[in-house]
Design an enzyme around this catalytic site. Structure first.
Site, PDB file in Angstrom:
ATOM      1  N   HIS A  86       0.839  -1.194   0.000  1.00  0.00           N
ATOM      2  CA  HIS A  86       0.000   0.000   0.000  1.00  0.00           C
ATOM      3  C   HIS A  86       0.884   1.257   0.000  1.00  0.00           C
ATOM      4  O   HIS A  86       1.300   1.730   1.060  1.00  0.00           O
ATOM      5  CB  HIS A  86      -0.902   0.012   1.237  1.00  0.00           C
ATOM      6  CG  HIS A  86      -1.831  -1.170   1.310  1.00  0.00           C
ATOM      7  ND1 HIS A  86      -1.400  -2.432   1.660  1.00  0.00           N
ATOM      8  CD2 HIS A  86      -3.172  -1.271   1.076  1.00  0.00           C
ATOM      9  CE1 HIS A  86      -2.429  -3.261   1.640  1.00  0.00           C
ATOM     10  NE2 HIS A  86      -3.507  -2.592   1.291  1.00  0.00           N
ATOM     11  N   HIS A 118      -3.769   3.666  -3.452  1.00  0.00           N
ATOM     12  CA  HIS A 118      -3.953   3.143  -2.097  1.00  0.00           C
ATOM     13  C   HIS A 118      -3.273   1.794  -1.887  1.00  0.00           C
ATOM     14  O   HIS A 118      -2.473   1.642  -0.956  1.00  0.00           O
ATOM     15  CB  HIS A 118      -5.438   3.003  -1.759  1.00  0.00           C
ATOM     16  CG  HIS A 118      -5.692   2.270  -0.471  1.00  0.00           C
ATOM     17  ND1 HIS A 118      -5.611   2.881   0.753  1.00  0.00           N
ATOM     18  CD2 HIS A 118      -5.985   0.963  -0.223  1.00  0.00           C
ATOM     19  CE1 HIS A 118      -5.842   1.995   1.711  1.00  0.00           C
ATOM     20  NE2 HIS A 118      -6.082   0.823   1.145  1.00  0.00           N
ATOM     21  N   GLU A 142     -17.265  -3.551  24.545  1.00  0.00           N
ATOM     22  CA  GLU A 142     -16.483  -4.785  24.626  1.00  0.00           C
ATOM     23  C   GLU A 142     -15.257  -4.775  23.713  1.00  0.00           C
ATOM     24  O   GLU A 142     -14.162  -5.196  24.118  1.00  0.00           O
ATOM     25  CB  GLU A 142     -17.355  -6.004  24.272  1.00  0.00           C
ATOM     26  CG  GLU A 142     -18.381  -6.370  25.328  1.00  0.00           C
ATOM     27  CD  GLU A 142     -19.697  -5.630  25.151  1.00  0.00           C
ATOM     28  OE1 GLU A 142     -20.638  -5.917  25.900  1.00  0.00           O
ATOM     29  OE2 GLU A 142     -19.767  -4.756  24.250  1.00  0.00           O
ATOM     30  N   HIS A 195     -29.044 -14.327  24.535  1.00  0.00           N
ATOM     31  CA  HIS A 195     -28.034 -14.271  25.587  1.00  0.00           C
ATOM     32  C   HIS A 195     -27.496 -15.649  25.975  1.00  0.00           C
ATOM     33  O   HIS A 195     -26.733 -15.768  26.927  1.00  0.00           O
ATOM     34  CB  HIS A 195     -28.617 -13.586  26.828  1.00  0.00           C
ATOM     35  CG  HIS A 195     -28.718 -12.099  26.710  1.00  0.00           C
ATOM     36  ND1 HIS A 195     -29.301 -11.473  25.639  1.00  0.00           N
ATOM     37  CD2 HIS A 195     -28.278 -11.109  27.536  1.00  0.00           C
ATOM     38  CE1 HIS A 195     -29.239 -10.164  25.815  1.00  0.00           C
ATOM     39  NE2 HIS A 195     -28.617  -9.919  26.949  1.00  0.00           N
TER      40      HIS A 195
END
Length: 656
Positions: free
Chosen positions: A28, A261, A408, A470
């Site tokens: 890149h 890129h 999280e 859950h």
């Protein structure tokens, strides 16, 4: 500042980068060509570092969050004197190279973390900045500052689009991490073209809303970058985002476009770029002589900076021998206090999350560098730390409880950053089902061989009323599938104590401790050496006879279930093996596995999750006492009964 030298360094970064990528025909070039100035001025004029010692404890940290631009980092590491040779540069992206496709921690001198999955690098930088404040608060004295450094990161549009960076940067603003400085390579291009297609919000206002100081400048004005950093350092209560307008692939024929890129420029493209830069177009891997000369002239000052710190550290050590002893313990993960293990009775009845909370608090008393928190679930996870200096905050940098909020992914990245910084042993916690939110970072932590500790509670259908969203039936298998990750599912309070010992003994891999919401009845262990054998991954919890008819391989809550079921079977002799670590059991020799199974003609596998891991061990498909479907919403016992997942039902299967 020597402007001519900085220009020479930036030009050399571009030269080395385009040629390395061209030789590999992979890479890149957009970032190293477009952001060479910030790397040049950072390593030459801003960073407190010493290329002769990349592990100096009080060095400034730099994280290339836009890790696809790795040649930017390898080039500046080479030029500034780190152990990255020209041969390393020339072997970019080849097997075994010190210059892999993306920066990889432990492979390249001077690389602070594995970066590439966008957004994770800057999120780990947040953890590094937090670690600096924590250690400074613990070890600095009025007379001596032995922890006093900054954390820098370079991000691109991709990093700022990924959600994890938003989680982490929001936390950084809340925590007022004034020694965190992030450069934004603002070229407004990504792989598919202009970022205006999908990314048109006001980034500056977004970061101001996070509580950051936002400064703006020009990538191609090194002196301005230095002044912006000086201004950032004056703000001690806010992290700083320095937005630098740039041109992706600067100097290449197609500069400013997505074409630069992620693909080599081609021989003609490299030739034209070199002509634009004013360097020999017929030479490859050319370095402007002034670039080497500049860093050669800096070598003495780099060393002098570390020498001054070494003298400060020695003076501090002599005046504070107890602190020095604690410092060494922190950096070596050694105990700082003599604290006895938590003693549980063999038949104690409690949820393993409750037992885990007791053991965690004991471990935090024993190890001063053990700290962490949960994703807004401290109560359910049982991770409240008592007598551990309170909650970490801008006004309490010694607090060992970290309030992550409902973040999280960032929580795991911050833990990685703290560990990478050194001196701290982080843990984090959430419900097992929400491991999916942090899984990409757990994978990177495993790649880096970091001994992070993940506490995952509410581990099965026995979550009950919260329902299938859950109830993590598939999650154990998916965690075990990540190379290097150790997954421990203890069956009772005593096994939970041993699981924590195994986790704390880890030096080179993450450990997941998986715990129940529901109470479990403990059991007498019929293996006299069970505490030794459990560390091997499995042991015989109920022996039966030397030649059992049936052996049940069980984990976690299903160990006590299997023992109860065995007691309901009168006409067959049943052995129960507690498999706390499936992967270790799976890696055992055939002889060791056979010793555990005891020659039983029938092997039944019991786990409150999908059967994927167990198919190689069950005698038949009917002997997979698992849950290959999503759960239901209702009281835990009713859900288990509805799904046919009870001791009585297991006993029926054993009788067949």
């Amino acid at each position: 500042m020597n402007e001519k030298a900085i220009k020479a360094v930036a030009t050399s970064i571009r030269s080395l980068s385009m040629d390395a990528i061209q030789k590999a025909n992979s890479g890149h070039p957009g970032t190293p060509l477009g952001a060479a100035e910030v790397a040049a001025v950072l390593y030459g004029e801003i960073l407190k570092h010493n290329p002769a010692d990349s592990k100096w404890a009080d060095r400034d940290r730099f994280v290339l969050s836009a890790g696809h631009g790795s040649m930017l980092l390898y080039s500046i590491l080479h030029l500034s004197g780190y152990k990255v040779s020209m041969d390393d540069i020339k072997s970019f992206r080849q097997v075994g190279s010190k210059c892999p496709g993306h920066p990889e921690y432990g492979m390249t001198d001077g690389v602070e973390c594995t970066a590439g999955p966008l957004g994770q690098g800057v999120s780990m930088a947040v953890g590094m900045a937090m670690a600096e404040t924590m250690l400074a608060a613990r070890f600095n004295t009025k007379e001596h500052k032995i922890v006093d450094h900054y954390t820098y990161s370079l991000v691109g549009e991709g990093c700022l689009e990924e959600g994890v960076s938003s989680e982490a940067c929001s936390l950084a603003g809340t925590l007022k991490l004034g020694k965190l400085i992030v450069f934004y390579d603002q070229n407004k291009i990504s792989i598919d073209g202009s970022t205006d297609i999908t990314f048109d919000e006001d980034i500056g206002k977004r970061y101001e809303a996070y509580g950051w100081q936002v400064l703006k400048g020009d990538m191609y004005k090194p002196e301005q970058i230095i002044k912006l950093v000086e201004k950032a350092k004056k703000n001690t209560t806010q992290p700083t985002l320095i937005m630098l307008k740039s041109i992706i692939g600067y100097s290449a024929p197609k500069q400013g476009s997505a074409d630069t890129h992620g693909a080599a420029l081609g021989e003609e493209g490299c030739k034209k770029a070199k002509e634009f830069l004013g360097i020999p177009s017929d030479q490859t891997f050319y370095v402007v002589p002034e670039a080497y000369e500049y860093f050669a002239s800096k070598k003495a000052s780099f060393q002098a900076s570390q020498d001054a710190w070494n003298a400060e550290f020695e003076a501090w050590s002599k005046e504070n021998p107890d602190l020095r002893k604690k410092w060494d313990a922190y950096w070596n993960d050694e105990a700082t206090a003599d604290v006895a293990d938590v003693e549980f009775g063999a038949t104690d009845k409690m949820a393993t999350r409750v037992a885990g909370g007791k053991v965690l608090n004991m471990m935090c008393q024993k190890y001063g560098n053990l700290l962490g928190g949960s994703a807004d679930l401290a109560g359910p996870n049982k991770t409240d730390l008592k007598d551990c200096d309170g909650i970490y905050s801008p006004s309490n940098r010694i607090g060992r409880t970290i309030e992550y909020g409902i973040r999280e992914f960032a929580m795991s990245a911050v833990c990685s950053g703290m560990r990478l910084h050194g001196g701290l042993r982080p843990f984090c916690a959430t419900f097992l089902v929400f491991a999916d939110y942090l899984r990409p970072q757990l994978r990177v932590a495993s790649l880096m061989k970091l001994p992070l500790i993940y506490i995952f509670t509410h581990d099965s259908i026995y979550v009950g009323e919260d329902g299938p969203t859950h109830q993590p039936v598939e999650t154990l298998a998916s965690l075990r599938a990540i190379p290097g990750v150790q997954v421990l599912r203890p069956g009772d309070a005593q096994e939970t104590m041993e699981a924590w010992k195994m986790a704390m003994a880890s030096k080179d891999h993450p450990v997941c401790i998986v715990l129940t919401r529901q109470d479990l009845v403990g059991y007498e262990k019929e293996d006299a050496d069970w505490k030794k054998n459990i560390a091997k991954g499995a042991y015989i919890a109920k022996k039966g006879t030397d030649s059992p008819d049936i052996t049940v391989l069980a984990t976690g809550s299903e160990v006590s279930m299997a023992i109860q079921a065995a007691q309901m079977v009168s006409d067959k002799n049943v052995r129960v093996v507690s498999v706390i670590d499936f992967n270790k059991f799976d890696e055992m020799s055939e002889a060791d596995q056979a010793a555990l199974i005891g020659g039983a003609k029938r092997v039944v596998c019991a786990e409150a999750g999908i059967s994927a891991n167990w198919k190689a061990y069950a005698t038949s498909r009917a002997d997979l006492f698992c849950i290959d479907r999503f759960g239901e919403s209702g009281p835990a016992a009713k859900v288990a009964e509805h799904l046919g997942f009870t001791a009585a039902k297991l006993a029926e299967e054993l009788k067949k």
